[in-house]
Design a protein around this motif. Structure first.
Motif, mmCIF file in Angstrom:
data_model
loop_
_atom_site.group_PDB
_atom_site.id
_atom_site.type_symbol
_atom_site.label_atom_id
_atom_site.label_comp_id
_atom_site.label_asym_id
_atom_site.label_seq_id
_atom_site.Cartn_x
_atom_site.Cartn_y
_atom_site.Cartn_z
ATOM 1 N N ILE A 42 2.077 2.733 10.479
ATOM 2 C CA ILE A 42 3.025 2.081 9.570
ATOM 3 C C ILE A 42 2.277 1.243 8.531
ATOM 4 O O ILE A 42 1.162 0.788 8.770
ATOM 5 C CB ILE A 42 4.032 1.154 10.303
ATOM 6 N N SER A 43 2.900 1.051 7.387
ATOM 7 C CA SER A 43 2.401 0.136 6.367
ATOM 8 C C SER A 43 3.537 -0.196 5.409
ATOM 9 O O SER A 43 4.618 0.401 5.489
ATOM 10 C CB SER A 43 1.210 0.737 5.613
ATOM 11 N N LEU A 44 3.280 -1.157 4.527
ATOM 12 C CA LEU A 44 4.271 -1.628 3.551
ATOM 13 C C LEU A 44 3.639 -1.735 2.170
ATOM 14 O O LEU A 44 2.422 -1.799 2.046
ATOM 15 C CB LEU A 44 4.753 -3.037 3.902
ATOM 16 N N ALA A 45 4.476 -1.828 1.175
ATOM 17 C CA ALA A 45 4.021 -2.177 -0.174
ATOM 18 C C ALA A 45 5.169 -2.862 -0.896
ATOM 19 O O ALA A 45 6.301 -2.380 -0.875
ATOM 20 C CB ALA A 45 3.570 -0.946 -0.942
ATOM 21 N N ARG A 46 4.867 -3.996 -1.502
ATOM 22 C CA ARG A 46 5.822 -4.653 -2.393
ATOM 23 C C ARG A 46 5.533 -4.136 -3.794
ATOM 24 O O ARG A 46 4.370 -4.055 -4.211
ATOM 25 C CB ARG A 46 5.649 -6.174 -2.356
ATOM 26 N N ILE A 47 6.581 -3.772 -4.533
ATOM 27 C CA ILE A 47 6.403 -3.293 -5.896
ATOM 28 C C ILE A 47 7.205 -4.188 -6.828
ATOM 29 O O ILE A 47 8.421 -4.323 -6.672
ATOM 30 C CB ILE A 47 6.844 -1.823 -6.058
ATOM 31 N N ASP A 48 6.501 -4.831 -7.763
ATOM 32 C CA ASP A 48 7.130 -5.655 -8.797
ATOM 33 C C ASP A 48 7.121 -4.866 -10.096
ATOM 34 O O ASP A 48 6.098 -4.270 -10.462
ATOM 35 C CB ASP A 48 6.351 -6.963 -8.985
ATOM 36 N N TYR A 49 8.255 -4.851 -10.797
ATOM 37 C CA TYR A 49 8.404 -4.092 -12.031
ATOM 38 C C TYR A 49 8.807 -5.032 -13.161
ATOM 39 O O TYR A 49 9.784 -5.760 -13.045
ATOM 40 C CB TYR A 49 9.525 -3.059 -11.924
ATOM 41 N N ALA A 50 8.089 -4.957 -14.276
ATOM 42 C CA ALA A 50 8.550 -5.597 -15.510
ATOM 43 C C ALA A 50 9.719 -4.757 -16.030
ATOM 44 O O ALA A 50 9.936 -3.632 -15.565
ATOM 45 C CB ALA A 50 7.410 -5.617 -16.537
ATOM 46 N N PRO A 51 10.501 -5.270 -16.981
ATOM 47 C CA PRO A 51 11.536 -4.422 -17.565
ATOM 48 C C PRO A 51 10.934 -3.106 -18.061
ATOM 49 O O PRO A 51 9.951 -3.106 -18.790
ATOM 50 C CB PRO A 51 12.078 -5.270 -18.724
ATOM 51 N N TRP A 52 11.488 -2.000 -17.616
ATOM 52 C CA TRP A 52 11.078 -0.637 -17.953
ATOM 53 C C TRP A 52 9.691 -0.270 -17.418
ATOM 54 O O TRP A 52 9.119 0.736 -17.797
ATOM 55 C CB TRP A 52 11.214 -0.365 -19.450
#
Length: 196
Positions: free
Chosen positions: A72-82
């Protein structure tokens, strides 16, 4: 004679059962590392001021050695607009993505010969699954920031970003090969290779 056939049938069934038990694949878990089973910082927004407008914060065996053999593993993904996570694959893991904030368009492409795009726009609380090894992407389609959390079925899922692999190979893939594969002029291939 009937008793002999019955005994033979029972022996055959028993041998099949043994074969199934022998073929059983046990869990890969061998041991675990108590000293390194935690990580912190997933609550902190990632810096998205880059050309893609995305920051991925992984939590895999490279960050927590205690994940070794746990699958198992995780990833947080942060997105700027578009902002976009470009088309990529995970060769060793299925991914399940949950949108925590914002609106994210996602999709994956089925394998040859169909190459069918399966896509959806997700809102906060929505979940989407990317099957192991298939090319997929995510894009914030809102004017505000977005955040998602991906769970992967491997402690070391791997990531192959398609454009980086094709146009950024070292040494380079022949522009003859790429021009023919993409059915474009070699000058376009050269321009793309410079960017990667």
């Amino acid at each position: 004679m009937a008793n002999q056939i019955l005994v033979l049938a029972v022996l055959t069934m028993t041998s099949l059962t043994c074969t199934l038990v022998i073929a059983f694949e046990p869990s890969p878990l061998q041991d675990f590392c108590v000293a390194d089973t935690t990580s912190s910082g997933l609550h902190i927004a990632g810096n998205t001021s880059n050309p893609l407008g995305v920051r991925i914060t992984p939590v895999n065996v490279a960050q927590i050695s205690g994940l070794n053999t746990l699958g198992i593993s995780l990833a947080r993904i942060d997105y700027a607009p578009w902002g976009v996570t470009p088309p990529h694959t995970h060769p060793r893991a299925t991914e399940i993505l949950t949108v925590l904030e914002g609106t994210v368009a996602v999709g994956f492409v089925t394998s040859n010969p169909d190459n069918k795009l399966i896509s959806k726009v997700l809102n906060k609380g929505d979940v989407f699954v990317f099957p192991v090894g298939l090319v997929h992407y995510q894009q914030n389609v809102g004017n505000g920031t977005a955040v998602s959390l991906s769970s992967l079925s491997s402690q070391n899922p791997g990531v192959i970003t398609i454009a980086n692999s094709v146009f950024g190979a070292n040494p380079s893939i022949s522009d003859d090969v790429l021009a023919k594969a993409f059915q474009v002029d070699k000058s376009i291939i050269s321009d793309l290779q410079i960017k990667f």
